[in-house]
Design a protein around this motif. Sequence first.
Motif, PDB file in Angstrom:
ATOM      1  N   LEU A  55       0.872  -1.157   0.000  1.00  0.00           N
ATOM      2  CA  LEU A  55       0.000   0.000   0.000  1.00  0.00           C
ATOM      3  C   LEU A  55       0.917   1.216   0.000  1.00  0.00           C
ATOM      4  O   LEU A  55       1.766   1.362   0.876  1.00  0.00           O
ATOM      5  CB  LEU A  55      -0.896   0.016   1.239  1.00  0.00           C
ATOM      6  N   GLU A  56       0.771   2.065  -0.998  1.00  0.00           N
ATOM      7  CA  GLU A  56       1.590   3.261  -1.127  1.00  0.00           C
ATOM      8  C   GLU A  56       0.815   4.451  -0.579  1.00  0.00           C
ATOM      9  O   GLU A  56      -0.265   4.767  -1.051  1.00  0.00           O
ATOM     10  CB  GLU A  56       1.927   3.495  -2.596  1.00  0.00           C
ATOM     11  N   LEU A  57       1.377   5.097   0.447  1.00  0.00           N
ATOM     12  CA  LEU A  57       0.800   6.323   0.996  1.00  0.00           C
ATOM     13  C   LEU A  57       1.600   7.493   0.452  1.00  0.00           C
ATOM     14  O   LEU A  57       2.827   7.531   0.606  1.00  0.00           O
ATOM     15  CB  LEU A  57       0.884   6.328   2.522  1.00  0.00           C
ATOM     16  N   THR A  58       0.936   8.435  -0.179  1.00  0.00           N
ATOM     17  CA  THR A  58       1.606   9.617  -0.720  1.00  0.00           C
ATOM     18  C   THR A  58       1.152  10.847   0.050  1.00  0.00           C
ATOM     19  O   THR A  58      -0.051  11.110   0.166  1.00  0.00           O
ATOM     20  CB  THR A  58       1.290   9.801  -2.212  1.00  0.00           C
ATOM     21  N   TRP A  59       2.124  11.587   0.591  1.00  0.00           N
ATOM     22  CA  TRP A  59       1.868  12.838   1.289  1.00  0.00           C
ATOM     23  C   TRP A  59       2.437  13.972   0.445  1.00  0.00           C
ATOM     24  O   TRP A  59       3.588  13.909   0.005  1.00  0.00           O
ATOM     25  CB  TRP A  59       2.528  12.822   2.670  1.00  0.00           C
ATOM     26  N   LEU A  60       1.618  14.987   0.211  1.00  0.00           N
ATOM     27  CA  LEU A  60       2.022  16.162  -0.564  1.00  0.00           C
ATOM     28  C   LEU A  60       2.068  17.378   0.358  1.00  0.00           C
ATOM     29  O   LEU A  60       1.048  17.742   0.960  1.00  0.00           O
ATOM     30  CB  LEU A  60       1.043  16.410  -1.712  1.00  0.00           C
ATOM     31  N   ARG A  61       3.216  18.007   0.473  1.00  0.00           N
ATOM     32  CA  ARG A  61       3.415  19.130   1.382  1.00  0.00           C
ATOM     33  C   ARG A  61       2.415  20.256   1.149  1.00  0.00           C
ATOM     34  O   ARG A  61       1.894  20.846   2.099  1.00  0.00           O
ATOM     35  CB  ARG A  61       4.834  19.681   1.216  1.00  0.00           C
TER      36      ARG A  61
END
Length: 123
Positions: A55-61
């Motif tokens: 599972l890929e979690l992507t956080w965008l600043r």
Amino acid sequence: MKFSFAHNNINVLDLQKSIEFYEKALGLKETRRIESEDGSFTIVYLGDGVTPHDLELTWLRDWDRPYNLGDNEFHLALRVDDFEAAHELHKEMGCICFENEAMGIYFIADPDNYWVEIIPSHM
């Protein structure tokens, strides 16, 4: 030509909160991480330690609002070997969002309101 699953991605508002949720609720652990040089994004891969699927979690600043999940008609699904214990844990966590007793399944919602289906291992 043969394809195989690598990962599913979801974008998250609070990366640490999401990592903690997936570890506590589903036992998923971080397998690797990618951080941009400029700090604009972080990608964390979580695995179950059994399958190669992540599972890929992507956080965008620069993302500053909850994600629009539309009708939220998509979900992840995980099998569990002790359905009753999992249900009790998720009930204590307050994250069960839908139960279908007739089918013998239920769903939990993560901190961003993505749904995860919980299925007994015999199904």
